[in-house]
Design a protein around this motif. Structure first.
Motif, PDB file in Angstrom:
ATOM      1  N   ALA A 117      55.512  50.208  66.096  1.00 53.25           N
ATOM      2  CA  ALA A 117      55.001  51.208  66.561  1.00 53.25           C
ATOM      3  C   ALA A 117      53.420  51.201  66.120  1.00 53.25           C
ATOM      4  O   ALA A 117      52.448  51.570  66.945  1.00 53.25           O
ATOM      5  CB  ALA A 117      55.527  52.717  66.229  1.00 53.25           C
ATOM      6  N   ASP A 118      53.151  51.154  64.800  1.00 52.42           N
ATOM      7  CA  ASP A 118      51.728  50.991  64.475  1.00 52.42           C
ATOM      8  C   ASP A 118      51.024  49.732  64.966  1.00 52.42           C
ATOM      9  O   ASP A 118      50.068  49.622  65.189  1.00 52.42           O
ATOM     10  CB  ASP A 118      51.870  50.741  62.795  1.00 52.42           C
ATOM     11  N   ALA A 119      51.760  48.590  65.237  1.00 51.82           N
ATOM     12  CA  ALA A 119      51.164  47.351  65.714  1.00 51.82           C
ATOM     13  C   ALA A 119      50.706  47.449  67.103  1.00 51.82           C
ATOM     14  O   ALA A 119      49.786  47.320  67.684  1.00 51.82           O
ATOM     15  CB  ALA A 119      51.905  46.194  65.483  1.00 51.82           C
ATOM     16  N   LYS A 120      51.592  48.349  67.726  1.00 54.43           N
ATOM     17  CA  LYS A 120      51.464  48.694  69.240  1.00 54.43           C
ATOM     18  C   LYS A 120      50.159  49.383  69.159  1.00 54.43           C
ATOM     19  O   LYS A 120      49.214  49.458  70.172  1.00 54.43           O
ATOM     20  CB  LYS A 120      52.503  48.959  69.991  1.00 54.43           C
ATOM     21  N   ARG A 121      50.202  50.447  68.520  1.00 57.88           N
ATOM     22  CA  ARG A 121      49.059  51.659  68.416  1.00 57.88           C
ATOM     23  C   ARG A 121      47.756  50.683  67.960  1.00 57.88           C
ATOM     24  O   ARG A 121      46.639  51.003  68.620  1.00 57.88           O
ATOM     25  CB  ARG A 121      49.118  52.663  67.486  1.00 57.88           C
ATOM     26  N   ASN A 122      47.766  49.637  67.235  1.00 57.72           N
ATOM     27  CA  ASN A 122      46.503  48.866  66.828  1.00 57.72           C
ATOM     28  C   ASN A 122      45.936  48.145  67.919  1.00 57.72           C
ATOM     29  O   ASN A 122      44.706  48.090  68.146  1.00 57.72           O
ATOM     30  CB  ASN A 122      47.010  47.972  65.741  1.00 57.72           C
ATOM     31  N   ILE A 123      47.037  47.599  68.755  1.00 53.57           N
ATOM     32  CA  ILE A 123      46.546  46.752  69.988  1.00 53.57           C
ATOM     33  C   ILE A 123      45.750  47.766  70.794  1.00 53.57           C
ATOM     34  O   ILE A 123      44.722  47.345  71.493  1.00 53.57           O
ATOM     35  CB  ILE A 123      48.041  46.049  70.574  1.00 53.57           C
ATOM     36  N   SER A 124      46.323  49.041  71.312  1.00 45.71           N
ATOM     37  CA  SER A 124      45.652  49.768  72.047  1.00 45.71           C
ATOM     38  C   SER A 124      44.602  50.299  71.545  1.00 45.71           C
ATOM     39  O   SER A 124      43.537  50.405  72.398  1.00 45.71           O
ATOM     40  CB  SER A 124      46.571  51.015  72.433  1.00 45.71           C
ATOM     41  N   SER A 125      44.279  50.366  70.414  1.00 42.59           N
ATOM     42  CA  SER A 125      43.031  51.006  69.712  1.00 42.59           C
ATOM     43  C   SER A 125      41.612  50.199  69.378  1.00 42.59           C
ATOM     44  O   SER A 125      40.761  50.742  69.321  1.00 42.59           O
ATOM     45  CB  SER A 125      43.269  51.872  68.301  1.00 42.59           C
ATOM     46  N   PHE A 183      49.714  42.431  60.987  1.00 43.52           N
ATOM     47  CA  PHE A 183      49.475  42.460  59.604  1.00 43.52           C
ATOM     48  C   PHE A 183      49.091  43.632  58.971  1.00 43.52           C
ATOM     49  O   PHE A 183      49.663  44.157  58.187  1.00 43.52           O
ATOM     50  CB  PHE A 183      48.959  41.237  59.151  1.00 43.52           C
ATOM     51  N   PRO A 184      48.149  44.455  59.835  1.00 42.31           N
ATOM     52  CA  PRO A 184      47.711  45.582  59.307  1.00 42.31           C
ATOM     53  C   PRO A 184      48.839  46.563  59.347  1.00 42.31           C
ATOM     54  O   PRO A 184      49.251  47.488  58.447  1.00 42.31           O
ATOM     55  CB  PRO A 184      46.707  46.047  60.101  1.00 42.31           C
ATOM     56  N   ALA A 185      49.797  46.615  60.374  1.00 38.04           N
ATOM     57  CA  ALA A 185      50.941  47.403  60.541  1.00 38.04           C
ATOM     58  C   ALA A 185      52.004  47.117  59.385  1.00 38.04           C
ATOM     59  O   ALA A 185      52.685  47.978  58.861  1.00 38.04           O
ATOM     60  CB  ALA A 185      51.746  47.266  61.944  1.00 38.04           C
ATOM     61  N   GLU A 232      45.302  38.343  66.852  1.00 37.43           N
ATOM     62  CA  GLU A 232      45.578  38.544  65.575  1.00 37.43           C
ATOM     63  C   GLU A 232      44.362  38.249  64.758  1.00 37.43           C
ATOM     64  O   GLU A 232      43.647  38.620  63.589  1.00 37.43           O
ATOM     65  CB  GLU A 232      46.976  38.121  64.937  1.00 37.43           C
ATOM     66  N   PHE A 233      44.084  36.664  64.806  1.00 40.27           N
ATOM     67  CA  PHE A 233      43.268  35.990  63.765  1.00 40.27           C
ATOM     68  C   PHE A 233      41.984  35.556  64.307  1.00 40.27           C
ATOM     69  O   PHE A 233      41.171  35.145  63.656  1.00 40.27           O
ATOM     70  CB  PHE A 233      44.073  34.737  63.291  1.00 40.27           C
ATOM     71  N   GLY A 234      41.782  35.575  65.681  1.00 41.08           N
ATOM     72  CA  GLY A 234      40.476  35.359  66.506  1.00 41.08           C
ATOM     73  C   GLY A 234      40.556  33.798  66.464  1.00 41.08           C
ATOM     74  O   GLY A 234      41.493  32.952  65.882  1.00 41.08           O
ATOM     75  N   THR A 235      39.502  33.275  67.268  1.00 38.18           N
ATOM     76  CA  THR A 235      39.407  31.896  67.225  1.00 38.18           C
ATOM     77  C   THR A 235      38.175  31.226  66.510  1.00 38.18           C
ATOM     78  O   THR A 235      37.557  29.855  66.955  1.00 38.18           O
ATOM     79  CB  THR A 235      39.498  31.479  68.720  1.00 38.18           C
ATOM     80  N   LYS A 236      37.583  31.937  65.740  1.00 42.34           N
ATOM     81  CA  LYS A 236      36.292  31.432  65.159  1.00 42.34           C
ATOM     82  C   LYS A 236      36.601  30.590  63.880  1.00 42.34           C
ATOM     83  O   LYS A 236      36.451  30.884  62.957  1.00 42.34           O
ATOM     84  CB  LYS A 236      35.368  32.626  64.813  1.00 42.34           C
ATOM     85  N   GLY A 237      37.134  29.408  64.005  1.00 40.23           N
ATOM     86  CA  GLY A 237      37.272  28.624  63.098  1.00 40.23           C
ATOM     87  C   GLY A 237      36.523  27.386  63.263  1.00 40.23           C
ATOM     88  O   GLY A 237      35.935  26.985  64.388  1.00 40.23           O
ATOM     89  N   THR A 238      36.520  26.558  62.209  1.00 42.25           N
ATOM     90  CA  THR A 238      35.492  25.369  62.631  1.00 42.25           C
ATOM     91  C   THR A 238      36.171  24.459  63.454  1.00 42.25           C
ATOM     92  O   THR A 238      35.479  23.927  64.244  1.00 42.25           O
ATOM     93  CB  THR A 238      35.284  24.650  61.041  1.00 42.25           C
TER      94      THR A 238
END
Length: 133
Positions: free
Chosen positions: A39-47, A109-111, A86-92
């Motif tokens: 539930a928290d992960a889904k809320r995080n996605i929405s927010s 992971f925050p959830a 979740e992690f982005g794509t800003k890697g070398t």
């Protein structure tokens, strides 16, 4: 004279009931953790303005297998883009391929970390809880 009498069957049954109640309480705490994390992960996605919001929210897969005091719980995001969001794509390495990465929008992971402390507390309570007869 001293006479000692015991009933091994009754002791065994009482012990089985006691252990069974503890197992049920532990399983309940883990069920609550999985439910709250999802539930928290889904809320995080929405927010957090994640791209692919509906695909990510609809891609959660929960699996629970319980049998004779054993259990296996899993919660995963089954969308390919889940890790990129979740992690982005800003890697070398990725940056050299894509030239411009995307910002991370952590949701899973925050959830998990938020609910981990609650799980510990609930497990302690489940194990220490006195059983009513």
């Amino acid at each position: 004279s001293f006479k000692f009498k015991h009933n091994a069957d009754k002791i065994s049954i009482d012990l089985s009931k006691y252990v069974g109640r503890k197992i049920i309480a532990v399983e309940s705490a883990i069920d609550k953790f999985i439910k709250n994390t999802e539930a928290d992960a889904k809320r995080n996605i929405s927010s957090n303005g994640s791209i692919y919001e509906s695909k990510l929210i609809n891609s959660f897969k929960k699996k629970v297998v319980k049998s004779k005091g054993k259990g296996e719980w899993s919660l995963k995001v089954d969308a390919v883009q889940g890790a990129f969001v979740e992690f982005g794509t800003k890697g070398t390495v990725i940056k050299s391929i894509l030239n411009k990465g995307t910002k991370a929008y952590p949701f899973f992971f925050p959830a998990v970390f938020k609910n981990k402390l609650i799980l510990r507390k609930d497990l302690r309570r489940a194990i220490k809880k006195r059983n009513k007869r």
